[in-house]
Motif scaffolding. Sequence first.
Motif, PDB file in Angstrom:
ATOM      1  N   UNK A  13       0.777  -1.254   0.000  1.00  0.00           N
ATOM      2  CA  UNK A  13       0.000   0.000   0.000  1.00  0.00           C
ATOM      3  C   UNK A  13       0.804   1.297   0.000  1.00  0.00           C
ATOM      4  N   UNK A  14       1.982   1.311   0.625  1.00  0.00           N
ATOM      5  CA  UNK A  14       2.655   2.600   0.845  1.00  0.00           C
ATOM      6  C   UNK A  14       4.031   2.651   0.195  1.00  0.00           C
ATOM      7  N   UNK A  15       4.118   3.266  -0.967  1.00  0.00           N
ATOM      8  CA  UNK A  15       5.410   3.475  -1.594  1.00  0.00           C
ATOM      9  C   UNK A  15       5.304   4.591  -2.620  1.00  0.00           C
ATOM     10  N   UNK A  16       6.451   5.154  -2.967  1.00  0.00           N
ATOM     11  CA  UNK A  16       6.539   6.197  -3.987  1.00  0.00           C
ATOM     12  C   UNK A  16       7.430   5.703  -5.120  1.00  0.00           C
ATOM     13  N   UNK A  17       7.083   6.073  -6.332  1.00  0.00           N
ATOM     14  CA  UNK A  17       7.848   5.671  -7.507  1.00  0.00           C
ATOM     15  C   UNK A  17       8.749   6.819  -7.936  1.00  0.00           C
ATOM     16  N   UNK A  79       4.730   8.771   2.645  1.00  0.00           N
ATOM     17  CA  UNK A  79       4.614   7.939   1.457  1.00  0.00           C
ATOM     18  C   UNK A  79       3.158   7.805   1.063  1.00  0.00           C
ATOM     19  N   UNK A  80       2.940   7.584  -0.222  1.00  0.00           N
ATOM     20  CA  UNK A  80       1.584   7.480  -0.742  1.00  0.00           C
ATOM     21  C   UNK A  80       0.974   6.139  -0.356  1.00  0.00           C
ATOM     22  N   UNK A 115      13.706  13.576   0.927  1.00  0.00           N
ATOM     23  CA  UNK A 115      12.377  14.139   0.684  1.00  0.00           C
ATOM     24  C   UNK A 115      11.214  13.227   1.043  1.00  0.00           C
ATOM     25  N   UNK A 116      11.451  11.933   1.135  1.00  0.00           N
ATOM     26  CA  UNK A 116      10.347  10.990   1.357  1.00  0.00           C
ATOM     27  C   UNK A 116      10.426  10.244   2.681  1.00  0.00           C
ATOM     28  N   UNK A 117      11.583  10.302   3.339  1.00  0.00           N
ATOM     29  CA  UNK A 117      11.779   9.680   4.650  1.00  0.00           C
ATOM     30  C   UNK A 117      11.364   8.204   4.662  1.00  0.00           C
ATOM     31  N   UNK A 118      11.927   7.383   3.768  1.00  0.00           N
ATOM     32  CA  UNK A 118      11.508   5.986   3.691  1.00  0.00           C
ATOM     33  C   UNK A 118      12.156   5.111   4.758  1.00  0.00           C
ATOM     34  N   UNK A 119      11.472   4.033   5.103  1.00  0.00           N
ATOM     35  CA  UNK A 119      12.052   3.016   5.976  1.00  0.00           C
ATOM     36  C   UNK A 119      12.891   2.042   5.152  1.00  0.00           C
ATOM     37  N   UNK A 120      12.465   1.837   3.899  1.00  0.00           N
ATOM     38  CA  UNK A 120      13.178   0.970   2.962  1.00  0.00           C
ATOM     39  C   UNK A 120      13.319   1.689   1.628  1.00  0.00           C
ATOM     40  N   UNK A 121      14.335   1.278   0.877  1.00  0.00           N
ATOM     41  CA  UNK A 121      14.460   1.704  -0.515  1.00  0.00           C
ATOM     42  C   UNK A 121      14.590   0.458  -1.374  1.00  0.00           C
ATOM     43  N   UNK A 122      13.847   0.428  -2.466  1.00  0.00           N
ATOM     44  CA  UNK A 122      13.900  -0.688  -3.398  1.00  0.00           C
ATOM     45  C   UNK A 122      14.519  -0.216  -4.703  1.00  0.00           C
ATOM     46  N   UNK A 123      15.628  -0.829  -5.109  1.00  0.00           N
ATOM     47  CA  UNK A 123      16.225  -0.561  -6.412  1.00  0.00           C
ATOM     48  C   UNK A 123      15.679  -1.586  -7.400  1.00  0.00           C
TER      49      UNK A 123
END
Length: 340
Positions: A13-17, A79-80, A115-123
């Motif tokens: 549900x919660x991620x940004x592209x 995150x969205x 800018x997005x303060x993520x807990x994880x980053x997916x490459x």
Amino acid sequence: MECLESLFWVDYPCFDVVVVDNASEDDSLLRIREYCQGDLVVGSAFFTYNSGNKPIQVTELTEKQVCSKIREKGDHPKSSCQAPEARNHLTLIKSQKNHGFADGNNLGMIYALRNLNPQYILLLNNDTVVDEKFMSEMVNLAGREKEIGFVGSKTFFYDDKNVLQAAGGGYIDLLKGESHEVGFKELDKGQHDRIYELDYVGGSCMLVKRNLIDKIGLLDPKFFMYWEDVDWCYTGREHGYKSVHAYKSRIWHKYGTSSENYLKTYYHNRNRLYFTRKHADKKVYQKFLKHYLKDVALESGYQLICQRNWAMFKALISGTVQGFRLKPGDGKSNIELHGV
């Protein structure tokens, strides 16, 4: 566009592209804009195109803007968190030049971290197609243990849906400076359906924890292309983090190789030397050098004498020379060093 369309319909549900255009010289930017407007219908054997979330809002930023737009602490947007049909935003970053795999990804990560303060980053490579549950499976596994730093997906060949490219990633033989992908070209019969630790997870799809990046930094730009994912995972392991295989997560990758790819030969030869020098102790490195130099001598001799392939010979020798010139340092991103 297949990658984007599949990504927009995953069930997490919660991620940004965030898309980084690494100074492409084709019509990639135009096609992305057409896709987001809904003017480019994407056909695929992996999904049915759905226009329900079109048009997709695109925020376009230049590399210079990313480097200058640093939000104050606490001013990060959330995150969205939306259902797939309502997910309709994409950030497109246009780099000034081709930074290679390492700093190309670093540019996107710098934007996301600030800018997005993520807990994880997916490459994720743009030549992949993802299963709708791939992200959920990776995040769920990453959250099981604090020592898990990297998570890799089960990766199949795009043109042969049930044949593995890698079951998460692979292992490294430091004595030879060689990587070995688990399950490469195996028909998937469930033989790798378990969670296990790896030396590295493949860069085509890798989930990394934010707190690991805070500790070890971004991808080492000295690699430019090839071995940077292995190096990142190895550096993480040296700081107590594991790389693991999420076998329930699935993606398909348009994987291709060519024996006449001089650029690949140059960087692979250069970077296996740099990687081993960076991570092996003195005794192991000396043993590696004997194997490495023998390999280079045999292969370069074969290319020059038997194949009469001067370009491949030059790629091998140049890669070796440059590999010796590269000295392990802090591996700080060139983007960070230049005013970010």
